[in-house]
Design an enzyme around this catalytic site. Sequence first.
Site, short mmCIF file in Angstrom:
data_model
loop_
_atom_site.label_atom_id
_atom_site.label_comp_id
_atom_site.label_asym_id
_atom_site.label_seq_id
_atom_site.Cartn_x
_atom_site.Cartn_y
_atom_site.Cartn_z
N CYS A 70 0.81 -1.23 0.00
CA CYS A 70 0.00 0.00 0.00
C CYS A 70 0.84 1.28 0.00
O CYS A 70 0.58 2.20 -0.77
CB CYS A 70 -0.98 -0.01 1.17
SG CYS A 70 -0.26 0.15 2.81
N HIS B 190 -2.45 1.15 6.87
CA HIS B 190 -2.91 1.02 5.48
C HIS B 190 -3.41 2.38 5.02
O HIS B 190 -3.93 3.17 5.82
CB HIS B 190 -4.02 -0.02 5.36
CG HIS B 190 -4.34 -0.37 3.93
ND1 HIS B 190 -3.55 -1.20 3.18
CD2 HIS B 190 -5.36 0.03 3.12
CE1 HIS B 190 -4.07 -1.31 1.96
NE2 HIS B 190 -5.16 -0.56 1.90
N HIS C 58 -6.26 2.00 -3.79
CA HIS C 58 -5.18 1.56 -2.91
C HIS C 58 -4.65 0.21 -3.39
O HIS C 58 -5.27 -0.46 -4.23
CB HIS C 58 -5.69 1.42 -1.47
CG HIS C 58 -6.76 0.37 -1.32
ND1 HIS C 58 -6.69 -0.68 -0.44
CD2 HIS C 58 -7.96 0.21 -1.96
CE1 HIS C 58 -7.77 -1.43 -0.52
NE2 HIS C 58 -8.57 -0.91 -1.44
#
Length: 329
Positions: free
Chosen positions: A240, A289, A301
């Site tokens: 990520c 994240h 993402h």
Amino acid sequence: MLNGTVESIAKNTLLYSFVLSQPFAVYAGAYPIFENKTLLEAKELNYGDHGEAVRILQFKLNELSYYNDKVDGELGVLTEHAIKKFQRDHNITISGQADKETIYALIEVDIDNHLKRLERLSGSVYPGLRGEDVKIVQESLQYFGYYEGEIDGIYGPLTKKAVEIAEERHNIDFLDEAPKQSLSTMYESQKQTSTIPNTKQSNVKSVSVKSNYSSIIQTAYAYIGTPYVWGGTSPGGFDCSGFLNYVYSVNGITIPRTVSDIWNYAQPVNSLSVGDIVFYQTYKPGPSHAGIYLGNGQFIHAGNNGVEISNMGEAYWQQRYLGAKKIGG
């Protein structure tokens, strides 16, 4: 080659004789390696066939979202249709028969999924840790026949021994010990302050940047479908923060490497706007994240399924949302 690998793994575990003495319902999904062995021994399954091998076939197709009906051990129209969909997606002659090529492909996908789970979590579990991530690792270690203990979410001696085998055979590096600042310490800090802990000071010099969000989002869209790779920072595979780093660097902007450092580096916002970075608490306390907000409750993402667009309103994301920040002024 694959057949021999599965045979070897199955016969070298103490669970082998136990599982073979149990009905399918007892071990379906719990000991996948034995399910693989049963499928390999079936060699070919055709319309009208029935029995344990068909139930296992249906179960695996269901796990991969190809089959949504009852797992009844009868290879009927819906099971045949699911086989055809799987064959189409994996460039196999579409016949509706679970022939040797189809069964091998199904098992290879299964094996690959478990390896990816181990790789993805290798940087977040360590001896002494307890929790869901440890359970997931134990399940995958058990899949390969390396772990013979209870799936209890405790990283004890049996898990450590299984991890060492996996590291040697699959070239995966797990943590040998807890991070210097333990997760429990971070958690206590978070409870006391009711804010996200500033776990690490960024080494990136803060500069005023007028971000071109339109260009950044356009760049991000170009990489939809790129696979997830733990530690990945290039179009060959992203994690990520690696995805965010790459997208911003293409647009001439340097940001920190990790999610927690990006959180500390970015500027707070009063309200969520397109182009902001949205942060989530996933496998550990604090920001772990992140993605780019696209508007209409959506963000892009690098998730478990690769670079994708997700809805912030989904229960999983809604429960883990920490907030949004922006890069530059």
